[in-house]
Design a protein around this motif. Sequence first.
Motif, short mmCIF file in Angstrom:
data_model
loop_
_atom_site.label_atom_id
_atom_site.label_comp_id
_atom_site.label_asym_id
_atom_site.label_seq_id
_atom_site.Cartn_x
_atom_site.Cartn_y
_atom_site.Cartn_z
N UNK A 32 1.47 6.15 -5.96
CA UNK A 32 0.30 5.25 -5.99
C UNK A 32 0.73 3.80 -6.25
N UNK A 33 1.73 3.60 -7.10
CA UNK A 33 2.21 2.24 -7.35
C UNK A 33 2.81 1.65 -6.08
N UNK A 34 3.58 2.45 -5.34
CA UNK A 34 4.13 1.98 -4.06
C UNK A 34 3.02 1.69 -3.07
N UNK A 35 1.98 2.53 -3.05
CA UNK A 35 0.86 2.32 -2.13
C UNK A 35 0.11 1.03 -2.48
N UNK A 36 -0.11 0.80 -3.76
CA UNK A 36 -0.78 -0.44 -4.19
C UNK A 36 0.03 -1.67 -3.79
#
Length: 108
Positions: free
Chosen positions: A38-42
Amino acid sequence: VNGIRGLDGRSSLPRQLEKRRGHPNSARRPRLTVRGILAWADAHRAREGKWPTCQSGALVDAPDERWSNLDKALRVGRRGLPGGSSIAQLLDEKRRISRNERRKSVWA
């Protein structure tokens, strides 16, 4: 330990390819977490103006990773993930991003 075909028996083809050719050994890839994905997606959305898909290619923040590999790990349960999900489902569940919203640019 005696091996065959010139190997010492404590090795394997994946280990030799990693050592001699720099080809990553998929069995030794680092564990993944939903929080990390999720951090990479954000970060991808902040940089690119749209959410990633399984076809988004290599991750800028982790060049040895590809979105398609993350998607597969989410689907089949690899690298510490339970399976039964996908990039699309994860974004829908955790970021409330539907398929149509993922296609839209935040800059539009």
